[in-house]
Design a protein around this motif. Structure first.
Motif, PDB file in Angstrom:
ATOM      1  N   UNK A 173     -52.375  32.877  36.459  1.00 50.74           N
ATOM      2  CA  UNK A 173     -52.281  34.091  37.065  1.00 50.74           C
ATOM      3  C   UNK A 173     -53.522  34.924  36.703  1.00 50.74           C
ATOM      4  N   UNK A 174     -54.104  35.738  37.666  1.00 45.79           N
ATOM      5  CA  UNK A 174     -55.311  36.638  37.247  1.00 45.79           C
ATOM      6  C   UNK A 174     -54.866  38.146  37.073  1.00 45.79           C
ATOM      7  N   UNK A 175     -55.539  38.678  36.526  1.00 49.59           N
ATOM      8  CA  UNK A 175     -55.080  40.409  36.326  1.00 49.59           C
ATOM      9  C   UNK A 175     -55.587  41.341  37.154  1.00 49.59           C
ATOM     10  N   UNK A 176     -55.196  40.880  38.640  1.00 48.98           N
ATOM     11  CA  UNK A 176     -55.571  41.783  39.727  1.00 48.98           C
ATOM     12  C   UNK A 176     -54.564  43.191  39.798  1.00 48.98           C
ATOM     13  N   UNK A 177     -53.480  43.153  38.852  1.00 53.50           N
ATOM     14  CA  UNK A 177     -52.618  44.458  39.051  1.00 53.50           C
ATOM     15  C   UNK A 177     -53.307  45.519  38.200  1.00 53.50           C
ATOM     16  N   UNK A 178     -52.696  46.395  38.178  1.00 57.73           N
ATOM     17  CA  UNK A 178     -53.055  47.487  37.369  1.00 57.73           C
ATOM     18  C   UNK A 178     -52.614  47.425  35.948  1.00 57.73           C
ATOM     19  N   UNK A 179     -53.658  47.308  35.002  1.00 55.70           N
ATOM     20  CA  UNK A 179     -53.502  47.056  33.682  1.00 55.70           C
ATOM     21  C   UNK A 179     -52.478  48.059  32.926  1.00 55.70           C
ATOM     22  N   UNK A 180     -51.482  47.808  31.877  1.00 57.91           N
ATOM     23  CA  UNK A 180     -50.968  48.712  31.096  1.00 57.91           C
ATOM     24  C   UNK A 180     -51.959  49.207  29.893  1.00 57.91           C
ATOM     25  N   UNK A 181     -53.016  48.695  29.802  1.00 57.47           N
ATOM     26  CA  UNK A 181     -53.826  49.343  28.445  1.00 57.47           C
ATOM     27  C   UNK A 181     -54.864  50.348  28.918  1.00 57.47           C
ATOM     28  N   UNK A 182     -54.723  51.524  28.209  1.00 56.20           N
ATOM     29  CA  UNK A 182     -55.630  52.507  28.490  1.00 56.20           C
ATOM     30  C   UNK A 182     -54.782  53.696  29.438  1.00 56.20           C
ATOM     31  N   UNK A 183     -53.545  53.272  29.791  1.00 56.72           N
ATOM     32  CA  UNK A 183     -52.916  54.477  30.647  1.00 56.72           C
ATOM     33  C   UNK A 183     -52.429  55.511  29.390  1.00 56.72           C
ATOM     34  N   UNK A 232     -49.503  30.851  28.042  1.00 57.01           N
ATOM     35  CA  UNK A 232     -50.570  31.298  27.179  1.00 57.01           C
ATOM     36  C   UNK A 232     -51.275  32.273  27.771  1.00 57.01           C
ATOM     37  N   UNK A 233     -51.514  33.549  27.291  1.00 60.17           N
ATOM     38  CA  UNK A 233     -52.299  34.612  27.499  1.00 60.17           C
ATOM     39  C   UNK A 233     -53.703  34.519  27.000  1.00 60.17           C
ATOM     40  N   UNK A 234     -54.883  34.542  27.782  1.00 60.51           N
ATOM     41  CA  UNK A 234     -56.287  34.859  27.076  1.00 60.51           C
ATOM     42  C   UNK A 234     -56.562  36.187  26.785  1.00 60.51           C
ATOM     43  N   UNK A 235     -57.283  35.894  25.572  1.00 61.63           N
ATOM     44  CA  UNK A 235     -57.861  37.182  25.025  1.00 61.63           C
ATOM     45  C   UNK A 235     -58.833  37.894  26.044  1.00 61.63           C
ATOM     46  N   UNK A 236     -58.705  39.238  26.032  1.00 55.59           N
ATOM     47  CA  UNK A 236     -59.783  40.015  26.940  1.00 55.59           C
ATOM     48  C   UNK A 236     -60.067  41.430  26.432  1.00 55.59           C
ATOM     49  N   UNK A 237     -61.338  41.658  26.802  1.00 52.89           N
ATOM     50  CA  UNK A 237     -61.896  42.983  26.212  1.00 52.89           C
ATOM     51  C   UNK A 237     -61.627  43.963  27.559  1.00 52.89           C
ATOM     52  N   UNK A 238     -61.012  45.132  27.022  1.00 54.57           N
ATOM     53  CA  UNK A 238     -60.822  46.053  27.879  1.00 54.57           C
ATOM     54  C   UNK A 238     -61.553  47.450  27.548  1.00 54.57           C
ATOM     55  N   UNK A 239     -61.842  48.187  28.704  1.00 52.87           N
ATOM     56  CA  UNK A 239     -62.822  49.465  28.227  1.00 52.87           C
ATOM     57  C   UNK A 239     -62.027  50.605  27.241  1.00 52.87           C
ATOM     58  N   UNK A 240     -60.827  50.522  27.290  1.00 50.86           N
ATOM     59  CA  UNK A 240     -59.795  51.444  26.792  1.00 50.86           C
ATOM     60  C   UNK A 240     -58.410  51.007  26.089  1.00 50.86           C
ATOM     61  N   UNK A 241     -57.958  50.812  25.131  1.00 54.06           N
ATOM     62  CA  UNK A 241     -56.903  50.584  24.415  1.00 54.06           C
ATOM     63  C   UNK A 241     -55.948  51.650  24.115  1.00 54.06           C
ATOM     64  N   UNK A 242     -56.408  52.863  24.042  1.00 54.65           N
ATOM     65  CA  UNK A 242     -55.600  53.767  23.583  1.00 54.65           C
ATOM     66  C   UNK A 242     -54.822  54.432  24.782  1.00 54.65           C
ATOM     67  N   UNK A 243     -53.589  55.157  24.168  1.00 53.41           N
ATOM     68  CA  UNK A 243     -53.009  55.739  24.981  1.00 53.41           C
ATOM     69  C   UNK A 243     -52.970  57.410  25.014  1.00 53.41           C
TER      70      UNK A 243
END
Length: 347
Positions: A173-183, A232-243
Protein backbone atom coordinates in the motif's frame (compact mmCIF):
# COMPACT_ATOMS: atom_id res chain seq x y z
CA UNK A 1 -1.36 11.80 14.98
CA UNK A 2 -5.15 11.75 14.99
CA UNK A 3 -6.67 8.78 16.75
CA UNK A 4 -9.63 8.81 14.36
CA UNK A 5 -7.24 8.05 11.46
CA UNK A 6 -6.89 4.49 12.75
CA UNK A 7 -10.25 3.28 11.34
CA UNK A 8 -8.99 4.16 7.85
CA UNK A 9 -6.65 1.24 8.06
CA UNK A 10 -9.14 -0.93 9.85
CA UNK A 11 -12.01 -0.13 7.56
CA UNK A 12 -10.19 -1.90 4.77
CA UNK A 13 -11.46 -5.33 5.85
CA UNK A 14 -14.36 -5.90 3.38
CA UNK A 15 -16.00 -8.80 1.57
CA UNK A 16 -15.62 -9.17 -2.17
CA UNK A 17 -17.69 -11.34 -4.51
CA UNK A 18 -17.80 -13.93 -7.20
CA UNK A 19 -18.23 -15.25 -10.63
CA UNK A 20 -17.75 -18.77 -11.75
CA UNK A 21 -15.88 -21.73 -10.30
CA UNK A 22 -13.79 -24.55 -11.60
CA UNK A 23 -12.91 -28.22 -11.23
CA UNK A 24 -14.44 -30.95 -9.13
CA UNK A 25 -15.82 -31.08 -5.60
CA UNK A 26 -13.07 -31.85 -3.09
CA UNK A 27 -10.31 -29.97 -4.89
CA UNK A 28 -12.14 -26.89 -6.11
CA UNK A 29 -15.57 -25.38 -5.47
CA UNK A 30 -18.55 -26.58 -7.50
CA UNK A 31 -19.94 -24.50 -10.34
CA UNK A 32 -22.75 -22.87 -8.34
CA UNK A 33 -22.36 -19.10 -8.26
CA UNK A 34 -23.18 -18.97 -4.53
CA UNK A 35 -20.22 -21.19 -3.60
CA UNK A 36 -17.91 -19.52 -6.09
CA UNK A 37 -18.78 -16.21 -4.42
CA UNK A 38 -17.48 -17.43 -1.06
CA UNK A 39 -14.23 -18.59 -2.65
CA UNK A 40 -13.84 -15.24 -4.37
CA UNK A 41 -14.32 -13.41 -1.06
CA UNK A 42 -11.44 -15.41 0.43
CA UNK A 43 -9.12 -14.81 -2.57
CA UNK A 44 -9.35 -18.53 -3.34
CA UNK A 45 -10.84 -18.49 -6.84
CA UNK A 46 -8.40 -18.42 -9.76
CA UNK A 47 -9.70 -18.65 -13.32
CA UNK A 48 -6.87 -18.40 -15.92
CA UNK A 49 -7.25 -15.41 -18.20
CA UNK A 50 -10.10 -13.90 -16.19
CA UNK A 51 -10.23 -10.15 -15.56
CA UNK A 52 -12.51 -8.83 -12.80
CA UNK A 53 -13.58 -5.23 -12.29
CA UNK A 54 -15.09 -4.58 -8.85
CA UNK A 55 -16.69 -1.23 -7.98
CA UNK A 56 -17.78 -0.83 -4.38
CA UNK A 57 -19.13 1.54 -1.73
CA UNK A 58 -18.61 1.42 2.04
CA UNK A 59 -20.15 3.53 4.79
CA UNK A 60 -18.62 3.48 8.28
CA UNK A 61 -19.95 5.19 11.41
CA UNK A 62 -18.22 5.49 14.77
CA UNK A 63 -18.49 7.59 17.90
CA UNK A 64 -16.52 7.89 21.10
CA UNK A 65 -17.10 9.63 24.42
CA UNK A 66 -14.58 10.92 26.95
CA UNK A 67 -14.96 12.19 30.50
CA UNK A 68 -12.11 14.30 31.92
CA UNK A 69 -11.96 15.16 35.63
CA UNK A 70 -9.62 17.93 36.80
CA UNK A 71 -9.87 18.23 40.58
CA UNK A 72 -10.06 16.05 43.69
CA UNK A 73 -12.52 13.95 45.68
CA UNK A 74 -13.53 15.48 49.01
CA UNK A 75 -14.87 13.40 51.90
CA UNK A 76 -14.67 10.33 49.70
CA UNK A 77 -17.82 11.25 47.78
CA UNK A 78 -17.85 14.89 46.60
CA UNK A 79 -15.83 15.87 43.53
CA UNK A 80 -14.44 19.41 43.52
CA UNK A 81 -13.05 20.73 40.24
CA UNK A 82 -13.83 20.86 36.53
CA UNK A 83 -15.66 18.19 34.58
CA UNK A 84 -15.24 18.02 30.80
CA UNK A 85 -17.42 15.74 28.69
CA UNK A 86 -16.51 15.38 25.00
CA UNK A 87 -17.78 13.34 22.08
CA UNK A 88 -16.47 12.62 18.58
CA UNK A 89 -18.74 11.30 15.82
CA UNK A 90 -17.24 10.17 12.50
CA UNK A 91 -18.78 9.25 9.15
CA UNK A 92 -16.67 7.85 6.32
CA UNK A 93 -17.93 7.10 2.80
CA UNK A 94 -15.52 5.16 0.60
CA UNK A 95 -15.93 4.60 -3.11
CA UNK A 96 -13.54 1.92 -4.34
CA UNK A 97 -12.53 0.32 -7.59
CA UNK A 98 -10.55 -2.92 -7.65
CA UNK A 99 -9.25 -4.68 -10.74
CA UNK A 100 -7.76 -8.21 -10.69
CA UNK A 101 -6.37 -10.56 -13.32
CA UNK A 102 -5.46 -14.27 -13.07
CA UNK A 103 -2.70 -15.20 -15.55
CA UNK A 104 -2.66 -18.80 -14.26
CA UNK A 105 -4.85 -21.09 -12.16
CA UNK A 106 -2.75 -20.27 -9.06
CA UNK A 107 -1.81 -16.59 -9.41
CA UNK A 108 -3.89 -13.42 -9.16
CA UNK A 109 -2.67 -9.83 -9.57
CA UNK A 110 -4.63 -6.69 -8.76
CA UNK A 111 -4.83 -3.04 -7.82
CA UNK A 112 -7.31 -1.27 -5.53
CA UNK A 113 -8.04 2.47 -5.56
CA UNK A 114 -10.19 4.04 -2.78
CA UNK A 115 -11.77 7.50 -2.76
CA UNK A 116 -12.83 8.76 0.67
CA UNK A 117 -15.25 11.42 1.92
CA UNK A 118 -15.04 12.10 5.67
CA UNK A 119 -16.98 14.11 8.21
CA UNK A 120 -16.26 14.32 11.94
CA UNK A 121 -18.17 16.28 14.57
CA UNK A 122 -16.46 17.26 17.84
CA UNK A 123 -18.55 18.19 20.90
CA UNK A 124 -17.49 19.45 24.31
CA UNK A 125 -18.83 21.39 27.28
CA UNK A 126 -17.08 24.54 28.45
CA UNK A 127 -18.71 27.41 26.57
CA UNK A 128 -17.53 30.61 28.31
CA UNK A 129 -16.21 28.47 31.16
CA UNK A 130 -19.54 26.79 31.86
CA UNK A 131 -19.59 23.10 32.81
CA UNK A 132 -23.11 22.65 31.43
CA UNK A 133 -23.17 24.49 28.08
CA UNK A 134 -21.78 22.53 25.13
CA UNK A 135 -20.64 23.47 21.63
CA UNK A 136 -19.70 21.50 18.54
CA UNK A 137 -17.51 21.79 15.49
CA UNK A 138 -17.84 19.80 12.26
CA UNK A 139 -14.84 19.12 10.02
CA UNK A 140 -15.31 17.82 6.47
CA UNK A 141 -13.14 16.96 3.54
CA UNK A 142 -14.52 17.29 0.03
CA UNK A 143 -13.34 13.85 -1.00
CA UNK A 144 -9.84 12.67 -1.77
CA UNK A 145 -8.09 9.58 -3.01
CA UNK A 146 -6.90 7.17 -0.32
CA UNK A 147 -3.94 4.80 -0.19
CA UNK A 148 -3.65 2.81 -3.44
CA UNK A 149 -2.85 -0.89 -2.95
CA UNK A 150 -1.23 -3.46 -5.23
CA UNK A 151 -2.30 -7.08 -4.70
CA UNK A 152 -0.77 -10.51 -5.30
CA UNK A 153 -2.48 -13.75 -4.27
CA UNK A 154 -0.96 -17.18 -4.84
CA UNK A 155 -2.48 -20.60 -4.16
CA UNK A 156 0.11 -22.65 -2.28
CA UNK A 157 -2.04 -25.77 -1.81
CA UNK A 158 -5.27 -26.69 -3.56
CA UNK A 159 -8.17 -27.99 -1.50
CA UNK A 160 -8.39 -31.74 -0.95
CA UNK A 161 -10.82 -34.03 0.86
CA UNK A 162 -8.76 -33.95 4.07
CA UNK A 163 -7.08 -30.52 3.95
CA UNK A 164 -8.05 -26.95 3.05
CA UNK A 165 -6.85 -24.73 0.26
CA UNK A 166 -4.07 -22.40 1.44
CA UNK A 167 -3.59 -19.05 -0.28
CA UNK A 168 -0.68 -16.67 0.22
CA UNK A 169 -1.94 -13.07 0.17
CA UNK A 170 0.26 -10.00 -0.36
CA UNK A 171 -0.55 -6.30 -0.45
CA UNK A 172 1.70 -3.28 -0.92
CA UNK A 173 0.00 0.00 0.00
CA UNK A 174 1.34 3.41 -1.02
CA UNK A 175 0.85 6.67 0.97
CA UNK A 176 -1.21 8.38 -1.75
CA UNK A 177 -3.89 9.55 0.70
CA UNK A 178 -3.72 12.64 2.89
CA UNK A 179 -1.31 11.94 5.75
CA UNK A 180 -2.49 12.29 9.38
CA UNK A 181 0.90 13.73 10.39
CA UNK A 182 1.27 17.49 10.60
CA UNK A 183 -2.48 18.23 10.60
CA UNK A 184 -2.90 21.26 12.86
CA UNK A 185 -5.24 21.35 15.87
CA UNK A 186 -7.46 24.38 16.34
CA UNK A 187 -9.43 25.64 19.35
CA UNK A 188 -12.95 27.00 19.13
CA UNK A 189 -12.92 30.70 20.20
CA UNK A 190 -15.99 30.46 22.45
CA UNK A 191 -14.94 27.14 24.02
CA UNK A 192 -11.27 26.59 24.83
CA UNK A 193 -12.09 23.01 25.86
CA UNK A 194 -12.96 22.11 22.27
CA UNK A 195 -10.01 21.26 20.02
CA UNK A 196 -10.43 19.91 16.50
CA UNK A 197 -8.19 19.18 13.47
CA UNK A 198 -8.00 21.60 10.56
CA UNK A 199 -8.51 18.71 8.10
CA UNK A 200 -9.08 14.95 8.07
CA UNK A 201 -6.67 12.27 6.90
CA UNK A 202 -7.54 9.84 4.11
CA UNK A 203 -4.44 7.64 4.36
CA UNK A 204 -1.89 6.21 6.77
CA UNK A 205 0.96 8.47 5.64
CA UNK A 206 3.45 5.60 5.24
CA UNK A 207 4.25 2.70 2.92
CA UNK A 208 3.01 -0.65 4.25
CA UNK A 209 3.31 -4.29 3.26
CA UNK A 210 0.81 -6.95 4.33
CA UNK A 211 1.40 -10.66 3.98
CA UNK A 212 -0.60 -13.59 5.28
CA UNK A 213 -2.36 -16.86 4.68
CA UNK A 214 -6.01 -17.66 4.15
CA UNK A 215 -7.60 -21.08 4.45
CA UNK A 216 -10.83 -22.42 3.01
CA UNK A 217 -12.46 -25.84 3.24
CA UNK A 218 -15.77 -27.12 1.89
CA UNK A 219 -17.68 -29.37 4.32
CA UNK A 220 -21.07 -29.55 2.65
CA UNK A 221 -23.36 -27.78 3.23
CA UNK A 222 -21.00 -25.31 4.97
CA UNK A 223 -17.76 -23.66 3.91
CA UNK A 224 -15.17 -22.91 6.59
CA UNK A 225 -12.54 -20.19 6.20
CA UNK A 226 -9.90 -18.36 8.20
CA UNK A 227 -7.02 -15.95 7.75
CA UNK A 228 -3.90 -14.69 9.51
CA UNK A 229 -1.94 -11.63 8.37
CA UNK A 230 0.82 -9.26 9.43
CA UNK A 231 1.21 -5.65 8.27
CA UNK A 232 4.63 -3.99 8.41
CA UNK A 233 4.75 -0.19 8.18
CA UNK A 234 7.95 1.27 6.77
CA UNK A 235 9.71 4.13 8.51
CA UNK A 236 9.23 7.44 6.71
CA UNK A 237 10.44 11.02 7.10
CA UNK A 238 7.72 13.69 6.99
CA UNK A 239 8.14 17.49 6.84
CA UNK A 240 6.00 18.12 9.93
CA UNK A 241 5.08 15.81 12.82
CA UNK A 242 3.64 18.46 15.14
CA UNK A 243 -0.08 19.14 15.53
CA UNK A 244 0.64 22.66 16.79
CA UNK A 245 3.19 25.33 15.80
CA UNK A 246 6.09 25.41 15.27
CA UNK A 247 6.52 22.96 12.40
CA UNK A 248 9.16 20.28 12.88
CA UNK A 249 10.21 17.50 10.56
CA UNK A 250 10.83 14.00 11.78
CA UNK A 251 10.59 10.27 11.25
CA UNK A 252 7.40 8.26 11.58
CA UNK A 253 7.21 4.58 12.51
CA UNK A 254 3.55 3.56 12.46
CA UNK A 255 2.62 0.58 14.60
CA UNK A 256 2.62 -2.80 12.88
CA UNK A 257 -0.62 -4.75 12.78
CA UNK A 258 -1.71 -8.38 13.26
CA UNK A 259 -4.98 -9.44 11.66
CA UNK A 260 -6.99 -12.59 12.26
CA UNK A 261 -10.34 -13.73 10.96
CA UNK A 262 -12.51 -16.81 10.68
CA UNK A 263 -16.05 -17.71 9.79
CA UNK A 264 -18.43 -19.92 7.90
CA UNK A 265 -20.66 -19.61 4.87
CA UNK A 266 -23.77 -21.45 3.68
CA UNK A 267 -25.03 -21.77 0.13
CA UNK A 268 -28.76 -21.16 0.39
CA UNK A 269 -29.21 -22.14 -3.25
CA UNK A 270 -27.21 -22.03 -6.46
CA UNK A 271 -27.35 -18.21 -6.54
CA UNK A 272 -27.35 -16.95 -2.94
CA UNK A 273 -25.02 -17.51 0.01
CA UNK A 274 -24.80 -16.24 3.60
CA UNK A 275 -21.52 -15.50 5.38
CA UNK A 276 -20.83 -15.12 9.11
CA UNK A 277 -17.37 -13.98 10.19
CA UNK A 278 -15.25 -12.56 13.00
CA UNK A 279 -12.38 -10.16 12.25
CA UNK A 280 -9.80 -8.63 14.56
CA UNK A 281 -6.93 -6.21 13.89
CA UNK A 282 -4.42 -5.46 16.65
CA UNK A 283 -1.89 -2.66 16.13
CA UNK A 284 1.12 -1.48 18.11
CA UNK A 285 1.77 2.12 19.19
CA UNK A 286 3.04 4.59 16.63
CA UNK A 287 6.45 6.15 17.28
CA UNK A 288 7.75 9.60 16.26
CA UNK A 289 11.31 10.95 16.21
CA UNK A 290 11.84 14.70 15.74
CA UNK A 291 14.87 15.65 13.68
CA UNK A 292 17.85 15.42 16.03
CA UNK A 293 15.73 13.91 18.82
CA UNK A 294 14.86 10.51 20.26
CA UNK A 295 11.97 8.16 19.48
CA UNK A 296 8.71 8.90 21.34
CA UNK A 297 5.60 6.75 21.61
CA UNK A 298 2.30 8.32 20.62
CA UNK A 299 0.12 7.63 23.66
CA UNK A 300 -3.16 5.94 22.77
CA UNK A 301 -2.16 5.09 19.19
CA UNK A 302 -2.34 1.33 19.74
CA UNK A 303 -5.67 -0.28 18.87
CA UNK A 304 -7.69 -3.48 18.95
CA UNK A 305 -10.51 -3.44 16.40
CA UNK A 306 -12.75 -6.51 16.55
CA UNK A 307 -15.99 -6.89 14.61
CA UNK A 308 -18.68 -9.38 13.68
CA UNK A 309 -19.78 -9.50 10.04
CA UNK A 310 -22.81 -10.76 8.17
CA UNK A 311 -22.64 -10.99 4.39
CA UNK A 312 -25.08 -11.88 1.65
CA UNK A 313 -24.14 -12.47 -1.98
CA UNK A 314 -26.39 -13.08 -4.95
CA UNK A 315 -25.14 -14.21 -8.37
CA UNK A 316 -27.10 -12.21 -10.94
CA UNK A 317 -25.56 -14.22 -13.80
CA UNK A 318 -22.31 -15.96 -14.70
CA UNK A 319 -20.50 -12.60 -14.93
CA UNK A 320 -21.97 -10.41 -12.17
CA UNK A 321 -22.57 -10.84 -8.45
CA UNK A 322 -24.23 -8.53 -5.95
CA UNK A 323 -22.46 -8.60 -2.54
CA UNK A 324 -23.52 -6.83 0.66
CA UNK A 325 -21.86 -6.91 4.05
CA UNK A 326 -22.68 -5.50 7.49
CA UNK A 327 -20.06 -5.29 10.26
CA UNK A 328 -20.74 -4.41 13.90
CA UNK A 329 -17.84 -3.30 16.10
CA UNK A 330 -17.10 -5.20 19.29
CA UNK A 331 -14.37 -2.88 20.64
CA UNK A 332 -14.05 0.91 20.89
CA UNK A 333 -11.38 1.03 18.17
CA UNK A 334 -13.64 -0.60 15.57
CA UNK A 335 -16.34 1.35 13.72
CA UNK A 336 -19.72 1.01 15.43
CA UNK A 337 -21.28 0.10 12.10
CA UNK A 338 -19.93 -0.56 8.62
CA UNK A 339 -22.05 -1.35 5.58
CA UNK A 340 -20.57 -2.24 2.20
CA UNK A 341 -21.82 -3.04 -1.27
CA UNK A 342 -19.79 -4.50 -4.14
CA UNK A 343 -20.73 -5.57 -7.63
CA UNK A 344 -17.87 -7.53 -9.25
CA UNK A 345 -18.02 -8.13 -12.98
CA UNK A 346 -15.90 -10.84 -14.65
CA UNK A 347 -14.73 -10.64 -18.25
Amino acid sequence: MQRNAIPLVLCAVLFAAPLCARAAVGSKPPEEGSVASVYQQQNALFVPGQFTLEPGFTYAYSDSNALTLNGFLALGAIFLGNINVSKVTSNIETFSLQATYSPTDRLQLGVAVPYLMRQSTYESVGVQGSTTQASEQTVRNGGQIGDIAMLLNYELIGQGHAYPAIIWNNQLKSPTGRSPYGIQLQTQPQNNNLSFPSSLATGSGVWSYTTGLSFIQTTSPAILFGSLSYTYNFERHVPNINSQPPSAGGDVLAGNLIGIGFGTAFAVNDKMSLTFAYNDAISQETRLRPDGGAWQNVVGSNANAAALALGVSYALNSHTTFVTNVMVGLTKDAPNLQVSLKVPYAF
